[in-house]
Design a protein around this motif. Structure first.
Motif, PDB file in Angstrom:
ATOM      1  N   VAL A  43     -79.322  86.698  47.968  1.00 61.02           N
ATOM      2  CA  VAL A  43     -79.730  85.287  48.033  1.00 61.02           C
ATOM      3  C   VAL A  43     -78.697  84.392  47.357  1.00 61.02           C
ATOM      4  O   VAL A  43     -78.560  83.212  47.705  1.00 61.02           O
ATOM      5  CB  VAL A  43     -81.131  85.057  47.420  1.00 61.02           C
ATOM      6  N   ALA A  44     -77.943  84.948  46.398  1.00 57.75           N
ATOM      7  CA  ALA A  44     -76.885  84.184  45.745  1.00 57.75           C
ATOM      8  C   ALA A  44     -75.609  84.159  46.581  1.00 57.75           C
ATOM      9  O   ALA A  44     -74.655  83.437  46.244  1.00 57.75           O
ATOM     10  CB  ALA A  44     -76.579  84.766  44.369  1.00 57.75           C
ATOM     11  N   LYS A  45     -75.601  84.967  47.646  1.00 54.49           N
ATOM     12  CA  LYS A  45     -74.443  85.051  48.552  1.00 54.49           C
ATOM     13  C   LYS A  45     -73.178  85.471  47.801  1.00 54.49           C
ATOM     14  O   LYS A  45     -72.086  84.924  48.019  1.00 54.49           O
ATOM     15  CB  LYS A  45     -74.227  83.731  49.301  1.00 54.49           C
ATOM     16  N   LEU A  46     -73.344  86.454  46.930  1.00 59.58           N
ATOM     17  CA  LEU A  46     -72.211  86.986  46.174  1.00 59.58           C
ATOM     18  C   LEU A  46     -71.749  88.291  46.825  1.00 59.58           C
ATOM     19  O   LEU A  46     -72.566  89.189  47.054  1.00 59.58           O
ATOM     20  CB  LEU A  46     -72.616  87.257  44.720  1.00 59.58           C
ATOM     21  N   PRO A  47     -70.477  88.407  47.149  1.00 58.90           N
ATOM     22  CA  PRO A  47     -69.991  89.655  47.763  1.00 58.90           C
ATOM     23  C   PRO A  47     -70.075  90.818  46.782  1.00 58.90           C
ATOM     24  O   PRO A  47     -69.767  90.673  45.597  1.00 58.90           O
ATOM     25  CB  PRO A  47     -68.527  89.328  48.103  1.00 58.90           C
ATOM     26  N   ASN A  56     -91.118  75.499  45.382  1.00 59.39           N
ATOM     27  CA  ASN A  56     -91.069  75.561  46.844  1.00 59.39           C
ATOM     28  C   ASN A  56     -89.710  76.027  47.376  1.00 59.39           C
ATOM     29  O   ASN A  56     -89.223  75.552  48.397  1.00 59.39           O
ATOM     30  CB  ASN A  56     -91.424  74.196  47.459  1.00 59.39           C
ATOM     31  N   LYS A  57     -89.094  76.951  46.644  1.00 61.50           N
ATOM     32  CA  LYS A  57     -87.810  77.510  47.063  1.00 61.50           C
ATOM     33  C   LYS A  57     -87.638  78.870  46.399  1.00 61.50           C
ATOM     34  O   LYS A  57     -88.366  79.222  45.467  1.00 61.50           O
ATOM     35  CB  LYS A  57     -86.653  76.595  46.645  1.00 61.50           C
ATOM     36  N   ILE A  58     -86.665  79.631  46.866  1.00 65.08           N
ATOM     37  CA  ILE A  58     -86.347  80.900  46.221  1.00 65.08           C
ATOM     38  C   ILE A  58     -85.644  80.616  44.899  1.00 65.08           C
ATOM     39  O   ILE A  58     -84.716  79.807  44.832  1.00 65.08           O
ATOM     40  CB  ILE A  58     -85.451  81.766  47.123  1.00 65.08           C
ATOM     41  N   THR A  59     -86.120  81.273  43.852  1.00 64.20           N
ATOM     42  CA  THR A  59     -85.481  81.185  42.543  1.00 64.20           C
ATOM     43  C   THR A  59     -85.208  82.609  42.047  1.00 64.20           C
ATOM     44  O   THR A  59     -85.579  83.585  42.708  1.00 64.20           O
ATOM     45  CB  THR A  59     -86.386  80.465  41.520  1.00 64.20           C
TER      46      THR A  59
END
Length: 234
Positions: free
Chosen positions: A29-33, A184-187
């Motif tokens: 979800v953090a979009k870290l490779p 109301n979002k991913i945390t």
């Protein structure tokens, strides 16, 4: 590059450990490779546990410290919980999941004879012949001692599962009709809640903990929703 050291896949899950699933979900979800490195022996971890990450030679153990490190290093503001009241709830519920519900999960896998029978059949093949059975019995003895030392293992099975059901009910109440637990979002909190809920639902043990989750449609829908985010389901 981030290298995630974690236990192997199991039950269609990315790892047999919810703490490993937690970190991998967060990385996604953090979009870290990152790349995966499968470990079977927990002694290879800096604290004798999995997961840990290796970042350019630096080893960071423990799922919570890993996420704190990544949040700070990469300034992941979008995954923060900004409201102070919500932050306090997140800390309390994260502790409930990882320090209480976790031991209910451990009990269902290793202490409960029904769960252990399934665990033994699933994992025996991971070890050389004539070693797997005795080694898994050794693990069971150690985890049973750990459960008793923590306190949960001193209760009857009915009491253990009743406590876990209350914790599941509290999570369902916290989620309510929301898509995610906070803002109301991913945390970062969703990494923990999703990891444990999906582990319990997908492991092939029909424990009362799984039945408790299945009795709350909002939690089932939540796991389905985050399965898409994690790439488990399209």
């Amino acid at each position: 590059m981030i290298t995630l050291h974690q236990y192997p896949e199991a039950f269609g899950l990315s790892s047999l450990s919810p703490f490993c699933i937690k970190v991998e979900f967060f990385l996604k979800v953090a979009k870290l490779p990152y790349k995966n490195h499968v470990e079977v022996n927990p002694a290879k971890g800096p604290k004798g546990k999995m997961p840990f990450i290796n970042v350019d030679g630096d080893k960071i153990p423990d799922s919570s410290f890993i996420i704190d490190y990544l949040m700070n290093k990469h300034s992941l503001k979008d995954l923060e919980i900004k409201d102070p009241g919500a932050q306090a709830q997140a800390i309390a519920f994260k502790s409930m999941i990882e320090d209480a519900l976790y031991f209910g999960l451990l009990y269902s896998r290793w202490v409960d004879p029904v769960g252990f029978k399934r665990m033994k059949s699933e994992f025996k093949s991971m070890f050389p012949p004539f070693i797997g059975g005795p080694f898994l019995e050794f693990i069971r003895r150690n985890l049973t001692k750990q459960s008793r030392a923590q306190g949960l293992g001193r209760h009857s099975a009915e009491e253990v599962y009743a406590l876990s059901a209350k914790q599941i009910s509290a999570l369902a109440t916290l989620l309510g009709e929301n898509a995610f637990f906070f803002e109301n979002k991913i945390t970062y909190f969703d990494a923990t809640s999703y990891a444990f809920l999906t582990t319990i639902l997908k492991q092939p043990i029909d424990s009362p903990i799984k039945k408790a989750i299945l009795s709350h449609q909002n939690l089932c829908d939540y796991v389905d929703r985050l399965d898409v985010v994690s790439g488990v389901r399209k």
